[in-house]
Design an enzyme around this catalytic site. Structure first.
Site: not given
Ligand code: GLA
Length: 384
Positions: A43, A45, A132, A134, A163, A175, A224
Site C-alpha cells: 500500500h 505504491d 495479481s 488481473s 484496471e 502489479d 481498497y
Molecule cells: C494491490 C494493488 C497494488 C498495491 C497493492 C498493495 O495489489 O493492485 O497497486 O496497491 O494492492 O500494496
C-alpha cells in the site's frame, strides 16, 4: 539429390500442454505474463513510495491465430467466449470479458496499433488470491494484441489504466510493472514517484513460498479504494503532496487535523516505505535476522494500522515463523484475505510448505494451497 527436410518450428518454451491441446502446438501468436508476489512495500505504491515485488513463475498465457480487427477469446478456466471490436473498443462490460474490453480500450487510448486475435487464455496464477491474476491477464493480452509491444513501463501504464479507469479499481502501478519488468532471480525495487527501478538479487538458496489462505479477496470491493481515499485525506491534513513526503515524526507531531484513522494509515505508509529500503539492504547483506524483523514489522503494521490482515493471514504467518527453514513471512498484496509470502531456505522449502498447510488446516479447518517459486522473468511475446 533429395530436398532438405523442412525444419520443424521450435516448440514454444513453457507453453502449457493444456493450451497446446486447444490452440495447437505451433500457434502463430503466443504471449505470457506472470503474476507477482510483493516482498515488501504494501500500500505504498499509490502513496508515491517504494515497493519490492518479484514476478513469479506462475503466469497467464494467451495463444491463437491472427483475426481481422477483432479479439475473440475463450478461457480454459472461465465459461463463455469474449468478443471485443478493436476498431471501436466495444465489448463485454462484466465478468472476465470486462478485463478484455478494458485492455483494448486502454491500448487504443495510448495510440497503440492493434492486430486481431482469435485464441485461448489459460493461467497458473490463482484468481482472486492476491497474486495479481488481473495484472497478468491485462499484460498478457496487451502483449498479444499490440503490433509492437511497448517497453515495460509504457506497457505497465496501459495495463494499470485498463484496471483503474475501465475496471474501476484505483490500483497503483506495482502489479503491472512487476509483471512487465520482472527479472528471473531478482526482486524489482520500484520508486513509484519517478518510476525508476533497480533489480535486487534474491539469494540462490532462498525460495518464495506463497501460501493461499483460501479466503478470496475482492480487490474491486470498496475497501481498497477506501484506504486510498484515507491516505489522500492524511496527506492533505499533513500538507504534503503524498504520504511518501511525510516522516514518522510529522505523523506523530500532527494535531487534530489528522483524525485517528488517517493517522494510523499514514503511520503504516511512512514506516513501510522505510522498510523497503532496509529490506533491499538486508537482501544485499544476506542479513536474514533483519529480513525476519522487517517482514514481521510490515505484517504487524498492516494488521494494526492499515487493518487489511485477517485471522487466517495472521495464523499463516505465525505458523510459518514456527516452521524450520523459514526466514521471514508476511501477508502479500492488498490483504483482506489472499496469500502470505514466506522466504524459506531452498532445501527445506517443500517440507515447510507442507508443514504450514497441515498446521493451517488443523487450526482453521481451511485448506491452504501453496507454491514454492523463484522470482521469474517479466512478460514476453514468444511468437508472432
Ligand atoms: C494491490 C494493488 C497494488 C498495491 C497493492 C498493495 O495489489 O493492485 O497497486 O496497491 O494492492 O500494496
Amino acid at each position: 539429390m533429395s530436398a532438405a527436410p523442412h525444419p520443424e518450428p521450435a516448440a514454444v518454451p513453457g507453453l502449457p500442454a493444456r493450451l497446446a491441446d486447444v490452440a495447437g502446438t505451433q500457434p502463430a501468436i503466443v504471449a505470457r505474463a506472470p503474476g507477482r508476489a510483493n516482498l515488501i512495500g504494501e500500500h505504498t505504491d499509490y502513496n508515491d513510495g517504494y515497493v519490492l515485488p518479484a514476478a513469479l513463475d506462475l503466469a497467464t498465457w494467451i495463444a491463437g491465430a491472427p483475426a481481422d480487427d477483432v479479439l475473440v477469446l475463450r478461457s480454459l478456466e472461465e465459461p463463455g467466449e469474449v468478443q471485443v471490436d478493436l476498431r471501436t473498443g466495444e465489448g463485454p462490460q462484466e465478468g472476465w470479458g470486462l478485463y478484455a474490453t478494458a485492455v483494448v480500450r486502454a491500448l487504443r487510448e495510448a495510440g497503440v496499433a492493434l492486430r486481431g486475435l482469435q485464441g485461448w487464455v489459460t493461467t497458473d496464477v490463482p484468481v482472486g488470491a492476491g497474486l495479481s491474476s488481473s495484472a497478468a491477464f491485462e499484460v498478457a493480452l496487451a502483449t498479444a494484441l499490440a503490433q509492437d509491444v511497448p517497453a515495460p513501463l509504457a506497457l505497465a501504464r496501459i495495463a494499470q489504466r485498463a484496471e483503474s479507469v475501465h475496471v474501476g479499481v484505483r490500483c497503483g502501478i506495482m502489479d503491472q510493472l512487476a509483471s512487465t519488468a520482472g527479472v528471473a532471480g531478482h526482486a524489482v525495487w520500484i520508486d513509484c514517484r519517478d518510476l525508476s527501478r533497480a533489480t535486487v538479487p534474491v539469494a540462490d538458496d532462498l525460495r518464495l513460498l506463497v501460501v493461499d489462505s483460501g479466503v478470496a479477496r475482492g480487490l474491486a470491493n470498496s475497501a481498497y479504494n477506501e484506504r486510498r481515499a484515507e491516505c489522500e485525506r492524511a496527506a492533505a491534513a499533513l500538507g504534503v503532496p503524498a504520504l511518501r513526503d511525510a516522516t514518522l515524526e510529522d505523523v506523530e507531531a500532527a494535531g487534530e487535523e489528522l483524525d485517528p484513522v488517517a493517522r494510523a494509515r499514514a503511520r503504516h505508509v511512512v514506516t513501510e516505505h522505510a522498510r523497503v529500503a532496509q529490506t533491499v539492504q538486508a537482501l544485499g547483506a544476506g542479513d536474514r535476522a533483519a529480513l525476519r524483523r522487517l517482514f514481521a514489522a510490515s505484517h504487524a503494521s498492516l494488521r494494526e494500522d492499515y487493518e487489511v490482515s485477517s485471522a487466517e493471514l495472521d495464523l499463516l504467518v505465525q505458523q510459518a515463523l514456527a516452521t524450520d527453514g523459514v526466514v521471514a513471512s508476511r501477508l502479500t498484496g492488498a490483504g483482506f484475505g489472499g496469500c502470505t509470502i514466506t522466504l524459506v531456505e531452498a532445501a527445506r522449502a517443500e517440507e515447510a510448505g507442507a508443514a504450514i498447510a497441515a498446521a493451517y488446516e488443523r487450526d482453521s479447518g481451511r485448506r491452504a494451497r501453496w507454491w514454492v517459486t523463484r522470482p521469474g522473468a517479466g512478460a514476453a511475446r514468444l511468437r508472432g
